[in-house]
Motif scaffolding. Structure first.
Motif, short mmCIF file in Angstrom:
data_model
loop_
_atom_site.label_atom_id
_atom_site.label_comp_id
_atom_site.label_asym_id
_atom_site.label_seq_id
_atom_site.Cartn_x
_atom_site.Cartn_y
_atom_site.Cartn_z
N GLN A 5 0.97 -1.21 0.07
CA GLN A 5 0.09 -0.14 -0.08
C GLN A 5 0.88 1.28 0.07
OE1 GLN A 5 -3.37 -0.09 2.88
NE2 GLN A 5 -3.20 2.30 2.96
N GLN B 247 0.91 4.29 -2.95
CA GLN B 247 0.78 5.76 -2.18
C GLN B 247 2.02 6.57 -2.81
OE1 GLN B 247 1.29 6.33 2.08
NE2 GLN B 247 0.87 8.57 1.58
N GLN C 177 -2.65 8.78 0.12
CA GLN C 177 -3.04 7.79 1.01
C GLN C 177 -4.34 6.93 1.06
OE1 GLN C 177 -2.40 8.94 4.96
NE2 GLN C 177 -1.40 6.83 5.66
N ARG D 206 -5.44 3.00 -0.20
CA ARG D 206 -6.04 2.28 0.77
C ARG D 206 -7.47 2.08 -0.15
NH1 ARG D 206 -8.16 5.62 4.55
NH2 ARG D 206 -5.92 6.14 5.52
#
Lengths: 478, 505
Positions: A318, A322, A470, A474
């Protein structure tokens, strides 16, 4: 069952672009004279309206998984709209002076943008392909927009032939995946390919073909061959478009395909992405050294930047997603700023394109020279400019995922890359010369200033961008 | 939390930036813009100096930790903070910076081309340098550390001498190559500790086998900045070609950034690797002192001779740091201050000759003691300070380093002392050539003695040379506490088995 009103609400951005584009087309065709300025202004407004609607779109999955929206698609959509709007603003003055002010151009850009939005929102290999083709076909024409000019038609043709080849590979890959996986839906594929064992050779080979097709659109080495010629040959505002929005769309698509349906096969494709990334970074750094034409330089630079952005994907985490998203946003802003500077290189009505033409710019046009210097330093990754933070995020994602070698190579190529970015600054500030550039149009100055100021000041207010990336990461990684 | 009651460190850091923005808005006739730009720059730097003195007065020297701390969220999600603070080590280096900047700006008065841009670049340089010394977050530190390159590149490349472009590009690429290796080390330590907060990193143990690699990365970065032999080759070009104010900042302040990096990161964070690399660093230091002193003796140009003397002095500083004794490190710190002031004085002296249209070729100068007596006295004072004559600032630093080295290794101490003798030799050669040789040329007779602006630059420096030499404890007591704490924790880290250190962290 989702009610029709909700579906409509989710699809508003696409409707606005599609219907608005067609309305502009009809308006342009029915007008007696060429309505270039009106069309391009309308197109920019449509892009802004679309961006406003994108903000309001709720996260959802439509049509049995064909189309999806989330924080991730919202982030990518906004970047695409930003890049396309900037490229259109740059075209206003340029196209008129170069005598290519046709009303079709803004319409084509709108359709290409629509294709990109569909690509980003694709939840199925079929929607993916539809979006990609809509985008590509529009862009092929844009590249050949200056149809009386040899270089431009050559660029268009080259882009078309190689692009068609890549599309063929992509479709072939999709058919292999469908044949062995039994579905084209992302979510269903992810269920089928739950483990490496479940994925047969056929699926993996299909995956490789899909990857190659997308790498071509991304102009990641070794599938970059079209990039320098197309960048150099296409009219500069079109190059500015190529350097921004389609890159975001292709990278977003790559992220959602690789980490969505093929997410469980990370161990299978991770090495491929690493190779793409390393080769792109090396080529971007080394091949750019010898360039004298600034548009070709930017072509190699974009290849290198895609290499850095791919590092985040290679990490497969993740944080990596990002990092890639942050990198893309920063890259888009730097890129349209730089192209604005390139478009402003116009002497006695004629466009000039070599780096040497910039000699002595800092004495005649300090603001312009400073803007380009800031952008070049940022591309080289020198803090406190924004390009540094993009690199910092991807390197830290790579090291956290255990890809130390990739990070080391990235750092070394960025030093080599600094050399040629620095050369542009050197020519502007240290070499004596008389550029005597014509007065720059207001729109170009605006884009230049926005690009340079955003690049220089990100360090003070990084919060919103980082938080948005972010949230997007997600949403993608669940 | 903050003894001053207001964010004084941020103010000192960013006030020059505000000055630069103010200068950028100037417009109008070129002469008026140039005059206003000069005065704005000078006043900004003087206000910053006043703030720096206030910082010094309100600093509590009995504490070893960081003071005037400012801590704000910055890059959310990756735990990078906007974190500033000073201890005794960084305080004095900040003072050195804010003290020398107004002098360097004064020395830039003769610059007439593109004055506005020059002053902007110079104030940016001050912001970056002070910010770097005050940063307590590794990423923040790195940003300032790298960003120094941008204004310096332009200062050398636009306003430098005939070979300025070569020098500027070489300077940029050398330092960049070094710093990106540090970036990798930074990312590794970030991952290891989960934060980039420097006070936390100082207490985060690192496995010794990794420490070696991190040490190499730091050496590449700080070694280039501090011009440790053999990473110094950019230095003579850059010092030689940069305009006088640029040379002053390069030699007096920027070279200290490397030494500061060793003290702030390498020694406390990598104790085992630092201890293991001690022989290497001693060798590099001794070679720098002796070999580079010999090279300096062979120079025929005053500015290049002074440039090489700077490399030799950095060798002394490196030796002092890597003795890991209180005396050695305090000596190194003191030498950093002293060298900063002395080298600025020497470069200004050479610049005064240049400003009078005179050559710097030693063979063509001579007899200035009779023609410019005040100049001769001040040049002599700085040269004596550089040699380390008792009563001047250079003596205290060098004797402390030698005492520290003597506790660790007799031969290192002996060789470093030999270097000091050589230092006296080349300085005396320079003094003889400039001040006493009986060269007669009609141009030399026309030289006038110091002008008021030159007095204003040289007298504060001369006063500092004497102050540091005669009453050193007014400076050493500021860094006694942090240096003692650093040495203690270094000894403790080495004494403690690594596995235990990992557990008790």
């Amino acid at each position: 069952m989702i009610p029709a009103s909700t579906i409509f609400q989710i699809l508003i951005p696409e409707f606005v672009l599609g219907i608005g584009g067609m309305a502009l087309l009809i308006f342009g065709v029915l007008s007696k004279e060429n309505k270039f300025t009106a069309c391009i202004t309308g197109a920019v407004l449509l892009l802004l309206v679309t961006a406003a609607f994108v903000f309001a779109t709720p996260a959802s999955v439509l049509f049995g998984g064909l189309f999806q929206t989330s924080d991730f698609t919202r982030y990518a959509d906004l970047l695409i709209l930003l890049g396309a709007a900037a490229a259109l603003i740059l075209a206003i003055d340029y196209n008129q002076r170069q005598d290519i002010a046709r009303f079709e151009y803004p319409v084509l850009v709108l359709f290409a943008t629509l294709g990109m939005l569909v690509m980003v929102s694709a939840g199925d290999l079929m929607t993916l392909y539809l979006g990609l083709e809509l985008q590509s076909l529009s862009l092929y024409i844009c590249a050949a927009l200056a149809r009386d000019e040899l270089r431009s038609t050559e660029a268009g043709l080259k882009y078309f032939v190689l692009g068609a080849l890549a599309s063929g590979l992509l479709v072939y890959g999709i058919s292999l995946v469908y044949g062995f996986g039994g579905t084209t839906n992302f979510a269903a594929l992810a269920q089928v390919l739950i483990s490496s064992q479940a994925a047969g050779y056929g699926t993996v080979i299909g995956l490789v073909f899909v990857l190659v097709g997308l790498a071509f659109k991304l102009s990641a080495a070794p599938f970059h061959m079209w990039t320098p010629d197309v960048y150099e040959g296409a009219p500069t505002p079109v190059t500015a478009l190529f350097g921004t929005a389609p890159k975001v769309a292709a990278m977003a698509l790559l992220l959602s395909v690789m980490l969505g349906p093929f997410g469980h096969l990370l161990s299978q494709w991770q090495m491929l992405i690493e190779i793409l990334s390393v080769v792109s970074m090396l080529l971007g750094a080394l091949a750019a050294i010898g360039q004298t034409n600034i548009k070709r330089l930017m072509a190699y630079s974009s290849i290198g930047h895609m290499g850095y952005a791919l590092i985040g994907l290679a990490a497969g985490t993740q944080a990596g997603v990002q990092a890639t998203l942050v990198y893309l946003a920063i890259y888009v802003v730097m890129s349209f700023g730089t192209f604005a500077c390139i478009i402003a290189m116009r002497r006695q009505g004629a466009q000039v394109e070599t780096i040497a033409d910039l000699a002595g710019l800092s004495t005649q046009r300090p603001g312009y020279a400073l803007a380009l210097a800031v952008l070049m330093w940022s591309m080289a990754g020198i803090p406190p400019l924004s390009g540094f933070f993009g690199k910092l995020y991807v390197f830290s994602a790579a090291i956290n995922a255990g890809l130390t070698t990739l990070a080391v190579i990235g750092v070394l190529t960025s030093v080599v890359g600094a050399f040629y970015y620095l050369r542009v600054v050197k020519v502007m500030y240290f070499d004596a010369g008389n550029p005597n550039f014509d007065k720059t149009a207001g729109g170009v100055r605006f884009v230049m200033a926005v690009g340079a100021i955003a690049t220089a000041l990100l360090v003070f207010i990084p919060g919103p961008l980082i938080a948005a990336a972010q949230a997007a990461a997600r949403a993608l990684m669940g | 939390m903050n003894a001053a009651g207001f964010p004084i460190l941020s103010l000192i850091t960013f006030l020059p930036l505000a000055g630069a923005v103010l200068i950028a808005t100037l417009s109008g006739a070129e002469a008026a813009v140039a005059r206003n730009a000069r005065w704005i720059a000078l006043w900004t730097s003087l206000i910053v100096l006043a703030l720096g003195i206030y910082l010094w007065i309100s600093f509590d020297p009995s504490q070893a930790g960081f003071q005037f701390v400012e801590d704000h969220a910055w890059f959310t999600g990756v735990a990078v903070q906007y974190h500033l603070g000073v201890d005794g080590i960084s305080l004095l280096l900040i003072l050195l910076t804010v003290f020398l900047t107004p002098i360097a700006i004064l020395s830039s008065w003769p610059i007439t081309t593109r004055v506005k841009e020059f002053m902007i670049a110079f104030l940016l340089l001050e912001t970056m340098t002070v910010g770097m010394f005050a940063a307590l977050d590794f990423v923040l530190f790195y940003i300032f550390f790298e960003a120094v390159l941008l204004p310096m590149y332009l200062i050398i490349g636009v306003w430098g001498g005939p070979r300025r472009i070569f020098a500027a590009v070489k300077f940029f690429l050398f330092t960049l190559a070094g710093s990106v290796l540090m970036l990798l080390a930074l990312v590794w330590m970030w991952r290891n500790a989960g934060t980039t907060d420097i006070p936390t990193l100082l207490h985060t143990p690192i496995p010794p086998n990794v420490q070696i690699w991190l040490f190499v990365a730091f050496l590449a970065s700080f070694g280039v900045k501090a011009a440790v032999w053999p990473l110094h080759t950019w230095l003579p070009d850059a010092y030689g070609e940069a305009p006088l104010p640029g040379t002053i900042m390069l030699a007096a302040v920027l070279s200290k950034m490397g030494a500061y990096g060793f003290l702030r990161f390498t020694v406390p964070m990598l104790p085992q690797a630092s201890a293991a690399a001690e022989p290497l660093m001693f060798t590099l230091g001794v070679v720098a002192v002796i070999y580079v002193s010999l090279v300096a003796l062979a120079q025929t140009d005053m500015k290049r001779l002074i440039a090489y003397s700077s490399v030799a002095h950095m060798g002394i500083i490196i030796i002092g740091i890597f003795t890991f004794t209180v005396e050695g490190i305090e000596g190194a710190l003191f030498q950093m201050l002293s060298h900063g002031i002395v080298i600025a004085g020497l470069f200004i002296c050479s610049g005064i000759l240049l400003a009078r249209g005179e050559t710097l070729v030693l063979g063509r100068l001579g007899g200035l003691a009779a023609r410019m007596p005040a100049y001769a006295i001040l040049l002599m004072l700085f040269a004596l300070g550089s040699m380390g004559l008792p009563g001047t600032s250079g003596f205290v630093g060098e004797i402390l380093v030698l005492v520290g080295a003597l506790q660790v290794n007799f031969w290192v101490s002996l060789l470093a002392a030999t270097g000091m003798v050589l230092g006296a030799a080349y300085m005396l050669v320079m003094l003889r050539a400039v001040l006493f040789d009986k060269t007669t040329r009609p141009e030399l007779d026309r030289l006038k003695d110091l002008r008021p602006a030159e007095w204003a630059m040289l007298v504060p420096l001369a006063v500092m040379v004497m102050w540091l030499g005669i009453y050193p404890s007014s400076f050493t007591h500021v860094f006694d506490a942090p240096v003692t704490a650093m040495v203690q924790s270094h000894v403790a880290a080495l004494a403690q088995p690594v596995a235990l250190a990992m557990v008790t962290k």
